[in-house]
Motif scaffolding. Structure first.
Motif, mmCIF file in Angstrom:
data_model
loop_
_atom_site.group_PDB
_atom_site.id
_atom_site.type_symbol
_atom_site.label_atom_id
_atom_site.label_comp_id
_atom_site.label_asym_id
_atom_site.label_seq_id
_atom_site.Cartn_x
_atom_site.Cartn_y
_atom_site.Cartn_z
ATOM 1 N N GLU A 264 0.847 -1.199 0.000
ATOM 2 C CA GLU A 264 0.000 0.000 0.000
ATOM 3 C C GLU A 264 0.879 1.245 0.000
ATOM 4 N N PRO A 265 1.496 1.585 -1.119
ATOM 5 C CA PRO A 265 2.420 2.723 -1.127
ATOM 6 C C PRO A 265 1.760 4.049 -0.746
ATOM 7 N N LEU A 266 0.450 4.163 -0.964
ATOM 8 C CA LEU A 266 -0.230 5.419 -0.612
ATOM 9 C C LEU A 266 -0.651 5.459 0.861
ATOM 10 N N GLY A 267 -0.570 4.317 1.518
ATOM 11 C CA GLY A 267 -0.897 4.268 2.946
ATOM 12 C C GLY A 267 -2.266 3.676 3.228
ATOM 13 N N LEU A 268 -2.536 3.471 4.512
ATOM 14 C CA LEU A 268 -3.817 2.896 4.948
ATOM 15 C C LEU A 268 -4.845 4.000 5.178
ATOM 16 N N ASP A 269 -6.118 3.662 4.921
ATOM 17 C CA ASP A 269 -7.195 4.616 5.199
ATOM 18 C C ASP A 269 -7.527 4.656 6.685
ATOM 19 N N LEU A 270 -7.531 3.477 7.272
ATOM 20 C CA LEU A 270 -7.992 3.346 8.663
ATOM 21 C C LEU A 270 -7.078 2.412 9.431
ATOM 22 N N ALA A 271 -6.830 2.746 10.683
ATOM 23 C CA ALA A 271 -6.064 1.837 11.529
ATOM 24 C C ALA A 271 -6.815 1.636 12.833
ATOM 25 N N PHE A 272 -6.776 0.406 13.343
ATOM 26 C CA PHE A 272 -7.374 0.097 14.640
ATOM 27 C C PHE A 272 -6.256 -0.359 15.566
ATOM 28 N N GLU A 273 -6.003 0.396 16.610
ATOM 29 C CA GLU A 273 -5.006 -0.021 17.594
ATOM 30 C C GLU A 273 -5.746 -0.904 18.597
ATOM 31 N N CYS A 274 -5.382 -2.175 18.651
ATOM 32 C CA CYS A 274 -6.158 -3.116 19.475
ATOM 33 C C CYS A 274 -5.317 -3.843 20.511
ATOM 34 N N CYS A 275 -4.147 -3.338 20.848
ATOM 35 C CA CYS A 275 -3.334 -4.031 21.851
ATOM 36 C C CYS A 275 -2.806 -3.112 22.945
ATOM 37 N N GLY A 276 -3.046 -1.816 22.842
ATOM 38 C CA GLY A 276 -2.594 -0.906 23.891
ATOM 39 C C GLY A 276 -1.082 -0.793 23.996
ATOM 40 N N LYS A 277 -0.413 -0.824 22.849
ATOM 41 C CA LYS A 277 1.057 -0.720 22.853
ATOM 42 C C LYS A 277 1.492 0.526 22.054
ATOM 43 N N GLN A 278 2.422 1.276 22.621
ATOM 44 C CA GLN A 278 2.896 2.493 21.956
ATOM 45 C C GLN A 278 3.480 2.181 20.575
ATOM 46 N N LYS A 289 -2.483 7.097 5.531
ATOM 47 C CA LYS A 289 -2.331 8.088 4.461
ATOM 48 C C LYS A 289 -2.801 9.447 4.978
ATOM 49 N N PRO A 290 -2.461 10.535 4.309
ATOM 50 C CA PRO A 290 -2.973 11.844 4.743
ATOM 51 C C PRO A 290 -4.496 11.802 4.821
ATOM 52 N N GLY A 291 -5.024 12.329 5.904
ATOM 53 C CA GLY A 291 -6.484 12.289 6.112
ATOM 54 C C GLY A 291 -6.956 10.980 6.728
ATOM 55 N N GLY A 292 -6.023 10.095 7.037
ATOM 56 C CA GLY A 292 -6.384 8.789 7.615
ATOM 57 C C GLY A 292 -6.839 8.915 9.058
ATOM 58 N N ARG A 293 -7.440 7.824 9.548
ATOM 59 C CA ARG A 293 -7.974 7.846 10.915
ATOM 60 C C ARG A 293 -7.466 6.653 11.691
ATOM 61 N N ILE A 294 -7.185 6.899 12.953
ATOM 62 C CA ILE A 294 -6.844 5.780 13.824
ATOM 63 C C ILE A 294 -7.883 5.684 14.930
ATOM 64 N N LEU A 295 -8.368 4.477 15.188
ATOM 65 C CA LEU A 295 -9.284 4.233 16.290
ATOM 66 C C LEU A 295 -8.526 3.449 17.348
ATOM 67 N N VAL A 296 -8.492 3.981 18.529
ATOM 68 C CA VAL A 296 -7.705 3.356 19.595
ATOM 69 C C VAL A 296 -8.646 2.573 20.503
ATOM 70 N N SER A 311 4.145 13.648 11.777
ATOM 71 C CA SER A 311 3.289 12.832 10.894
ATOM 72 C C SER A 311 1.805 13.029 11.173
ATOM 73 N N THR A 312 1.429 13.256 12.441
ATOM 74 C CA THR A 312 -0.008 13.437 12.706
ATOM 75 C C THR A 312 -0.486 14.785 12.172
ATOM 76 N N ARG A 313 0.354 15.840 12.318
ATOM 77 C CA ARG A 313 -0.049 17.188 11.902
ATOM 78 C C ARG A 313 -0.030 17.337 10.380
ATOM 79 N N ARG A 314 1.106 16.976 9.791
ATOM 80 C CA ARG A 314 1.213 17.134 8.331
ATOM 81 C C ARG A 314 0.182 16.297 7.584
ATOM 82 N N ASN A 315 -0.102 15.116 8.137
ATOM 83 C CA ASN A 315 -1.047 14.220 7.448
ATOM 84 C C ASN A 315 -2.485 14.401 7.920
#
Ligand SMILES: [Zn+2]
Ligand SMILES: [Zn+2]
Length: 377
Positions: A264-278, A289-296, A311-315
């Motif tokens: 996925e060279p353009l990046g992921l649309d959505l990420a789910f953090e499901c283990c509580g690890k930094q 990808k820019p405009g992407g979302r992470i659900l923790v 990375s969070t600000r620019r993207n």
């Protein structure tokens, strides 16, 4: 004339104590006892006899427990004695992923009757505060949640009493295992709903324990195909591939960021953090990808997350935290009942009630490729 009582001799005292003991036994006979598994210290638990719970309100339901699934949060209380500010006062019983059979109902109960198998919704909100009135009863100001310190004892005991609203009848194809699994699975269903994910998006699930798997099952049910999964336990990745993960990676043995970026060279649309690890959080941010979302969704053992400003600000990354779920239990049960979601690969281990400690030690040690361990009563 002042009458003086004769001092009671030791013999009399003995008699009195005997009488008291006799009454105590009689009272206890009236009030039955039951077995409860209680945490007594860090990594310590024991089976105790405690009074059988009784109905208090007219909408109360008494349940005989059939099965309880062990949750990551139970393990936090077992190994750390706390999650954030919620500290265990020992002795305390945990457990909130339960199903059982109704044995007694209060006068006002309509939804269930004795003999019904039910799934237990462990959240018992007040239904009156601003959060409840706004439909956010999972963040109720006076929430009581089974097995949550300072709120309510858990369900690792033979009987519990809960309000009618926490009972969901198991009908059709639904077993008590489905009932128990509906708790973690509904969190996946809720997280996917909150993510507003659509079929065409590519998503990453970072951490594939029961919650990561619940997110996967819910996303698959929504028709999402492009799912990347990471975990540090290879057996879990095997299960993820069985469930249809596109690419899996183990960050302890490979550079998963590079591996996923190649696909996925353009990046992921959505990420789910499901283990509580930094680390998992950082990898997810790096892959969005820019405009992407992470659900923790994961529960960390530390107090503060950190995030890379660049990375969070620019993207322009959006971060959404997930607190359990709200109003998703019924939908989750329906998805299992009609076969849209199968939990066949979820339960990997079973233990009898008396061996609960073995189950906790197994899950705490991530041993033997454990996904979900269940306690049978
Ligand atoms: Zn849980
Ligand atoms: Zn409330």
């Amino acid at each position: 004339m002042v009458q003086r009582f004769k001092p009671i001799c030791s013999n009399h005292l003995q008699d009195r104590q005997d009488i008291l003991t006799y009454f105590y036994i009689c009272l206890n006979k009236k009030r039955n006892t039951m077995k409860a598994m209680v945490l007594t210290g860090i990594r310590q638990m024991e089976m105790r006899d405690i009074p059988d719970p009784e109905l208090v309100n007219s909408n109360d339901v008494k349940i005989k427990m059939s099965v309880v699934g062990i949750c990551g949060s139970d393990i936090h209380y077992y190994t750390q004695g706390q999650i954030g500010s919620q500290k265990v006062q020992f002795p305390f019983s945990v457990g909130h992923e339960g199903a059982g059979v109704v044995v007694q109902v209060g006068n006002a109960v309509k939804r269930v009757k004795p003999g019904d198998n039910i799934a237990i919704e462990p959240a018992m909100p007040c239904w009156e505060c601003d959060q409840c009135l706004a439909g956010r009863h999972h963040t109720c100001r006076k929430l009581r949640f089974l097995g949550c310190p300072g709120q309510a004892e858990g369900c690792l005991m033979e009987y519990i009493v809960i309000p009618e609203k926490s009972c969901f009848p198991l009908t059709g194809n639904l077993t008590t295992d489905h009932g128990s699994i509906s708790e973690p699975l509904s969190i996946g269903v809720y997280a996917v709903k909150k993510s507003e994910c659509t079929k065409t998006l590519n998503i990453g699930i970072f951490g594939y324990g029961p919650i990561g798997m619940s997110v996967m099952l819910a996303a698959k049910e929504q028709g999402v195909d492009n799912i990347y999964v990471t975990d540090i336990i290879d057996e879990r990745l095997t299960i993820a591939r069985k469930e249809g993960a596109y690419i899996t990676g183990n960050p302890s043995g490979e550079n998963i960021v590079e591996k996923i970026r190649q696909k996925e060279p353009l990046g992921l649309d959505l990420a789910f953090e499901c283990c509580g690890k930094q680390e998992a959080f950082d990898q997810a941010i790096e892959l969005l990808k820019p405009g992407g979302r992470i659900l923790v969704v994961g529960i960390p053992e530390f107090d503060k997350w950190s995030m890379n400003v660049e990375s969070t600000r620019r993207n322009e990354i959006s971060v959404q935290f997930i607190r359990r779920q709200v109003d998703c239990v019924e939908q989750t049960l329906n998805l299992m009942n009609d076969g849209s979601i199968s939990i066949d690969n979820m339960v990997t281990h079973r233990f009898p009630f008396a061996k609960t400690k073995d189950a906790f030690d197994l899950v705490a040690g991530y041993r033997d490729g454990v996904m979900k361990a269940m306690i049978d009563f």
